[in-house]
Write a protein that holds these residues in place. Structure first.
Motif, PDB file in Angstrom:
ATOM      1  N   UNK A 126      28.153  16.622 -28.456  1.00 11.55           N
ATOM      2  CA  UNK A 126      26.735  16.450 -28.778  1.00 11.55           C
ATOM      3  C   UNK A 126      25.856  17.399 -27.965  1.00 11.55           C
ATOM      4  N   UNK A 127      26.236  17.625 -26.706  1.00 10.27           N
ATOM      5  CA  UNK A 127      25.462  18.534 -25.872  1.00 10.27           C
ATOM      6  C   UNK A 127      25.567  19.970 -26.373  1.00 10.27           C
ATOM      7  N   UNK A 128      26.757  20.365 -26.820  1.00 14.07           N
ATOM      8  CA  UNK A 128      26.940  21.714 -27.369  1.00 14.07           C
ATOM      9  C   UNK A 128      26.132  21.907 -28.644  1.00 14.07           C
ATOM     10  N   UNK A 129      26.040  20.855 -29.447  1.00 10.86           N
ATOM     11  CA  UNK A 129      25.232  20.927 -30.671  1.00 10.86           C
ATOM     12  C   UNK A 129      23.755  21.090 -30.304  1.00 10.86           C
ATOM     13  N   UNK A 130      23.287  20.318 -29.312  1.00 11.17           N
ATOM     14  CA  UNK A 130      21.887  20.415 -28.892  1.00 11.17           C
ATOM     15  C   UNK A 130      21.569  21.783 -28.309  1.00 11.17           C
ATOM     16  N   UNK A 165      31.250  23.084 -17.363  1.00 12.18           N
ATOM     17  CA  UNK A 165      32.712  23.204 -17.398  1.00 12.18           C
ATOM     18  C   UNK A 165      33.362  22.355 -18.485  1.00 12.18           C
ATOM     19  N   UNK A 166      32.888  21.132 -18.677  1.00  7.89           N
ATOM     20  CA  UNK A 166      33.461  20.268 -19.715  1.00  7.89           C
ATOM     21  C   UNK A 166      33.194  20.833 -21.107  1.00  7.89           C
ATOM     22  N   UNK A 167      32.008  21.396 -21.295  1.00  6.39           N
ATOM     23  CA  UNK A 167      31.664  21.982 -22.588  1.00  6.39           C
ATOM     24  C   UNK A 167      32.477  23.245 -22.847  1.00  6.39           C
ATOM     25  N   UNK A 227      35.828  22.291 -24.037  1.00  3.98           N
ATOM     26  CA  UNK A 227      35.755  21.881 -25.444  1.00  3.98           C
ATOM     27  C   UNK A 227      35.748  23.112 -26.355  1.00  3.98           C
ATOM     28  N   UNK A 228      34.973  24.126 -25.983  1.00  2.00           N
ATOM     29  CA  UNK A 228      34.896  25.330 -26.812  1.00  2.00           C
ATOM     30  C   UNK A 228      36.197  26.121 -26.780  1.00  2.00           C
ATOM     31  N   UNK A 229      36.841  26.178 -25.628  1.00  2.00           N
ATOM     32  CA  UNK A 229      38.140  26.862 -25.548  1.00  2.00           C
ATOM     33  C   UNK A 229      39.157  26.172 -26.444  1.00  2.00           C
TER      34      UNK A 229
END
Length: 393
Positions: free
Chosen positions: A361-365, A323-325, A328-330
């Motif tokens: 950082x998690x979205x990049x990974x 949900x947090x990611x 961030x994308x929205x």
């Protein structure tokens, strides 16, 4: 129209019936193969681009080109949670098995396989004296070569020995690495060091990688000389001529045509991205009643193609995010489709940039976004912003 005869192939890494718009990259790799065959110094090669532009297809085509020249070939797909030691060992094992029947000195092959086995079994993460991996090599593991436990030393020695076997036959070895941006940081350094040694010694072994647009920065962060170590090829969407050819050529082989208005509508919908071209083309074929395929057929079929993309291409990636990611994308999508500043994203969410670092950082990974340059981020998937704007926040 007959769906069995449908020539379009929207699939992960699946070669389209017409590989349009990639002549320059194919010619570049042909030059690499020819120079290595003649003993000329040549750099390894890296292909970069967004998801859906055909990097894996191009990598597989390169592999076929090398095999046609009787090279030894092996391919791996990098994973962020896995060292490349064993995947590389398995890939080189396949490459040497392709060369072995033509080698006049079986003892040379056995000698290399002993080194390869020692390299594969020297896994620092395994308990001392044990190995959970059986390489299927019926020779004793060698000692004192490629078995130090330091991947940079071991990989360099392994590559040099593999290149020696290829030299005996007057051919080369090509190691293909897909999703190369996911190679672990220490392993990237080892890989660059091994390629550097080969470039200096002129050994006929090349590494051909494919990855997301930030892969060059990943490599240069590991070894400063990586900028000169690889030949970089950035691939993007197809221009209008190539996108039309990707649709027209397969259809013509089945006796089917498109009207010009239909091609206009398809290019606007797919925006030249190879995966989208295949996806829209496939559904348009299935729903069209007869040839030629018209703009009305495109209007009818486009919603179904978009629904399939929303589920399989976009949705599957969106579901991987927390949900947090997703928030961030929205926030990224609300700013626009071009690379956006991380500070703008934080401002849009009413948060401090530092508090959003874990999500970023998690979205990049996870391979959903990448750092276009310092302070800027972008989606790895074309049209992902448009998809997000259609989803409830």
């Amino acid at each position: 129209m007959d769906p069995v005869r449908n020539p379009y192939a929207p699939g992960a890494g699946q070669r389209p019936p017409e590989l349009a718009g990639r002549d320059r990259e194919l010619q570049q790799f042909e030059i690499v193969l020819e120079r290595v065959a003649r003993g000329r110094p040549e750099r390894s090669m890296v292909v970069t681009g967004l998801r859906g532009v055909g990097k894996t297809v191009l990598l597989n085509t390169f592999k076929s080109m090398a095999m046609q020249r009787l090279w030894g070939t092996g391919k791996i797909e990098a994973r962020p949670d896995q060292s490349i030691r064993r995947p590389v060992a398995a890939a080189l094992h396949l490459a040497i098995r392709e060369l072995a029947p033509r080698h006049r000195a079986p003892e040379r092959i056995e000698e290399f396989l002993g080194v390869l086995k020692a390299f594969a079994m020297r896994d620092p993460s395994a308990a001392k004296g044990t190995s959970h991996w059986s390489p299927g090599i019926d020779v004793p593991a060698s000692r004192g070569r490629a078995d130090s436990g330091d991947l940079e030393i071991d990989l360099t020695e392994l590559f040099v020995d593999a290149a020696g076997v290829a030299t005996d036959l007057g051919v080369g070895i090509a190691l293909f690495i897909d999703e190369m941006q996911d190679v672990q940081t220490p392993d990237v350094s080892a890989l660059c060091a091994a390629c550097h040694e080969l470039s200096q010694s002129g050994g006929p072994l090349i590494v051909v990688g494919a990855g997301l647009p930030h892969l060059p920065s990943v490599l240069s962060a590991s070894k400063s000389y990586s900028e000169r170590l690889f030949r970089y090829a950035r691939i993007d969407r197809l221009d209008r001529e190539a996108a039309d050819l990707a649709l027209i050529a397969p259809a013509e082989s089945e006796g089917v045509a498109f009207t010009q208005e239909a091609l206009d509508a398809l290019y606007e919908a797919a925006d030249g991205y190879p995966y989208f071209v295949q996806a829209y083309g496939k559904v348009a074929w299935d729903l069209a009643l007869r040839s030629p395929i018209t703009v009305d057929d495109i209007r009818v079929s486009a919603p179904e193609a978009e629904e399939e993309l929303a589920v399989g291409f976009f949705g599957s990636r969106y579901e991987r995010a927390t949900p947090a990611e997703r928030d961030y994308m929205h926030a990224m999508a609300s700013i626009g489709d071009e690379p956006v500043a991380t500070a703008e994203v934080a401002e849009g969410l009413g948060r401090k940039p530092s508090s959003l670092s874990p999500a970023r950082d998690s979205l990049i990974k996870k391979g959903l976004i990448y750092s276009a340059e310092r302070g800027l981020i972008a989606f790895t998937v074309p049209h992902f912003g448009k998809f997000l704007r259609s989803q409830p926040v």
